[in-house]
Design an enzyme around this catalytic site. Structure first.
Site, mmCIF file in Angstrom:
data_model
loop_
_atom_site.group_PDB
_atom_site.id
_atom_site.type_symbol
_atom_site.label_atom_id
_atom_site.label_comp_id
_atom_site.label_asym_id
_atom_site.label_seq_id
_atom_site.Cartn_x
_atom_site.Cartn_y
_atom_site.Cartn_z
ATOM 1 N N HIS A 121 1.072 -1.455 -0.124
ATOM 2 C CA HIS A 121 0.157 -0.102 -0.018
ATOM 3 C C HIS A 121 1.155 1.011 -0.054
ATOM 4 O O HIS A 121 2.824 1.056 0.443
ATOM 5 C CB HIS A 121 -0.703 0.105 1.468
ATOM 6 C CG HIS A 121 -1.965 1.408 1.299
ATOM 7 N ND1 HIS A 121 -1.597 2.455 1.523
ATOM 8 C CD2 HIS A 121 -3.508 1.263 1.655
ATOM 9 C CE1 HIS A 121 -2.909 2.798 1.434
ATOM 10 N NE2 HIS A 121 -3.894 1.779 1.500
ATOM 11 N N ASP A 199 2.737 -4.944 7.953
ATOM 12 C CA ASP A 199 2.264 -4.161 7.689
ATOM 13 C C ASP A 199 0.670 -5.206 7.561
ATOM 14 O O ASP A 199 0.601 -5.839 7.137
ATOM 15 C CB ASP A 199 1.426 -3.483 6.977
ATOM 16 C CG ASP A 199 0.556 -3.008 6.154
ATOM 17 O OD1 ASP A 199 -0.587 -2.948 7.549
ATOM 18 O OD2 ASP A 199 0.881 -1.558 5.335
ATOM 19 N N GLN A 202 -4.723 -5.863 6.630
ATOM 20 C CA GLN A 202 -5.222 -6.828 6.180
ATOM 21 C C GLN A 202 -5.189 -7.639 6.467
ATOM 22 O O GLN A 202 -6.366 -8.776 5.763
ATOM 23 C CB GLN A 202 -5.119 -6.678 4.905
ATOM 24 C CG GLN A 202 -5.452 -5.042 3.676
ATOM 25 C CD GLN A 202 -7.098 -4.598 3.972
ATOM 26 O OE1 GLN A 202 -7.888 -5.860 4.018
ATOM 27 N NE2 GLN A 202 -7.812 -3.360 3.224
ATOM 28 N N LYS A 225 -10.432 -1.121 10.414
ATOM 29 C CA LYS A 225 -11.100 -2.437 9.504
ATOM 30 C C LYS A 225 -11.262 -3.677 10.596
ATOM 31 O O LYS A 225 -11.542 -4.802 10.290
ATOM 32 C CB LYS A 225 -9.887 -2.905 8.960
ATOM 33 C CG LYS A 225 -8.822 -2.178 8.365
ATOM 34 C CD LYS A 225 -7.813 -1.679 7.258
ATOM 35 C CE LYS A 225 -7.604 -0.615 6.682
ATOM 36 N NZ LYS A 225 -8.154 -0.385 5.157
ATOM 37 N N CYS A 364 -4.833 2.425 -2.960
ATOM 38 C CA CYS A 364 -3.604 2.868 -2.866
ATOM 39 C C CYS A 364 -2.863 2.212 -3.002
ATOM 40 O O CYS A 364 -1.748 2.036 -1.699
ATOM 41 C CB CYS A 364 -3.585 3.161 -1.627
ATOM 42 S SG CYS A 364 -4.622 4.574 -1.131
HETATM 43 N N1 PMP Z 1 -1.688 -0.999 4.636
HETATM 44 C C1 PMP Z 1 -2.650 -1.927 4.418
HETATM 45 C C2 PMP Z 1 -1.820 -3.085 3.534
HETATM 46 C C3 PMP Z 1 -4.419 -1.156 3.548
HETATM 47 O O1 PMP Z 1 -4.654 -2.159 3.607
HETATM 48 C C4 PMP Z 1 -4.494 -0.492 4.706
HETATM 49 C C5 PMP Z 1 -5.396 0.602 4.205
HETATM 50 N N2 PMP Z 1 -6.394 0.353 2.727
HETATM 51 C C6 PMP Z 1 -3.007 0.607 5.560
HETATM 52 C C7 PMP Z 1 -1.696 0.599 5.345
HETATM 53 C C8 PMP Z 1 -2.908 1.912 5.598
HETATM 54 O O2 PMP Z 1 -4.119 2.166 6.725
HETATM 55 P P1 PMP Z 1 -4.759 3.837 6.970
HETATM 56 O O3 PMP Z 1 -5.651 4.023 5.792
HETATM 57 O O4 PMP Z 1 -6.457 2.965 7.625
HETATM 58 O O5 PMP Z 1 -4.040 3.670 8.071
#
Ligand code: PMP
Length: 406
Positions: A121, A199, A202, A225, A364
């Site tokens: 991401h 990270d 997910q 999430k 993203c």
């Molecule tokens: N890493 C991953 C794998 C994600 O899916 C996301 C959210 N889509 C993020 C980072 C960023 O998370 P947040 O916007 O809640 O900070």
């Protein structure tokens, strides 16, 4: 007993109509809905407790502090951290990664190396690029194949004493592919002294996390999430590393003593929690963990994997539908496009008219989209309250979109 109707009845938003249709919420990888227990916890905090934490002698302040610290211990147990002070409250995954990338700045020298993967991401790319700009370090990227599987022999050739950070996600938000972090961690430990950042944005919603068994140095995720409010998140860090690195933000809460000549920092975890925290949100995160614990992680996992298997099977019956990423080893997400229909958002708009919420676009993860030479995908993503019937509605919706757009 896994009672899906009982679970659904705990989520007021799910009984809503959207565009005159029953809401089918399949955008859980972006954010999950919140059960009553979480909403009530939030409401109770603001209607009965609201006070600032850690400073007050008065009863409400002590109560707020106690409840937030209870929540910290729930998170500790949830991810099996060794100590509660290794659990730091953040705004979310993005803040957690930025915190790490900033806090280690003075440990990184010119020509040191940081390894991430193709599947990241943007929030696990940009903070490291910014660190490279500050320090002169180099960013290296583990490549992937056509199935979105990381090519880990890259690590054999590229890990060295120069590698200072290896930061990868456990599950890709764009493809749902589960990365072999056990192998990544084993290779990294064997060939470098790098710190390992996982990270978990997910993965935490879908399976049990054990940070000690995993043997990562940092693990980050977002509360929103996993059924908790937005603006909540967790950074786990190993004690010895958290003690070694610099604070991220300076301010109240994070000092032991402060004078114009010199400031000393508070002990863990407060060294990394400057300013007034999201007390109500952090307490409600504890309620979200209780919600997941009550259902049971193995029940959540088996229900969601049944949903995913069914969704993949039914979607693949649609002629001209392509699912991106390895199908056998994934969780929570199915990302697809329809042949001849270049704009995923057109499909998303038709689904929306049918009350079906999916995400379309690059999620993203622009490098992944470039790899497949596409502008974006349609992404359906699942949570514990989704049903097989909802997948049938999605599949019918996709067929309708295909008829309308071709
Ligand atoms: N890493 C991953 C794998 C994600 O899916 C996301 C959210 N889509 C993020 C980072 C960023 O998370 P947040 O916007 O809640 O900070």
């Amino acid at each position: 007993m896994f009672d899906i109707q009982n679970i659904r009845s705990q989520f007021p938003i799910l009984s809503q109509k959207v565009n005159g249709k029953d809401l089918v919420y399949l955008d859980n990888a972006a954010t999950s809905q919140k059960p009553m227990s979480v909403l009530k916890s939030w409401e109770k905090y603001y209607s009965e407790i609201n006070a600032n934490v850690h400073r007050g002698i008065h009863t409400l302040s002590q109560l707020a502090t106690e409840e937030m610290e209870v929540s910290r211990r729930k998170v500790q147990k949830f991810i099996n951290a060794k100590n509660d002070f290794e659990v730091i409250f953040t705004k979310g995954t993005t803040e957690g990664i930025n915190l790490i990338a900033y806090a280690i700045t003075n440990l990184i020298k010119k020509d040191d190396e940081i390894i991430i993967s193709y599947l990241e991401h943007h929030s696990n790319i940009v903070p490291w690029q910014m660190l490279c700009e500050r320090t002169g370090a180099k960013l290296k990227v583990i490549p992937m194949d056509e199935n979105g599987i990381l090519q880990l022999d890259f690590l054999d050739k590229n890990l060295s004493e120069k590698t200072k950070i290896v930061s990868v996600n456990q599950v890709s938000n764009a493809l749902g592919v589960i990365n072999s972090i056990e192998e990544i961690i084993a290779k990294t430990r064997a060939n470098s002294d790098a710190m390992i950042v996982i990270d978990g944005a997910q993965s935490v919603p879908h399976f049990k996390i054990d940070v000690q068994k995993m043997d990562c140095d940092f693990f980050v995720f977002s509360g929103h999430k996993i059924y908790a409010p937005m603006g909540t998140g967790i950074l786990y860090g190993k004690e010895e590393i958290l003690r070694k690195i610099q604070p991220f933000h300076g301010g109240g809460e994070m000092i032991a003593t402060c004078s114009f000549e010199k400031t000393t920092y508070a002990d863990l975890p407060f060294k990394f929690e400057a300013g007034t925290p999201n007390v109500g949100g952090n307490i409600a995160l504890g309620a979200a963990i209780d919600f997941m614990d009550q259902i049971g992680q193995s029940n959540i996992q088996s229900h969601e994997s049944a949903l995913l298997d069914y969704a993949q099977k039914k979607l693949l019956e649609i002629e001209g539908l392509k699912i991106y990423g390895e199908k056998a080893n994934r969780t929570g997400v199915v990302s697809f496009n329809l042949e001849g229909i270049g704009i995923a958002s057109d499909v998303g708009m038709i689904l929306d008219k049918l009350g079906i919420a999916v995400r379309t676009g690059h999620h993203c993860t622009q490098p992944i989209m470039e790899f497949f030479n596409i502008a974006g995908t349609v992404r359906a993503s699942f949570a514990v309250y989704n049903t097989m019937e909802e997948i049938d509605i999605l599949v019918e919706g996709v067929k309708k979109a295909q008829r309308m757009l071709s």
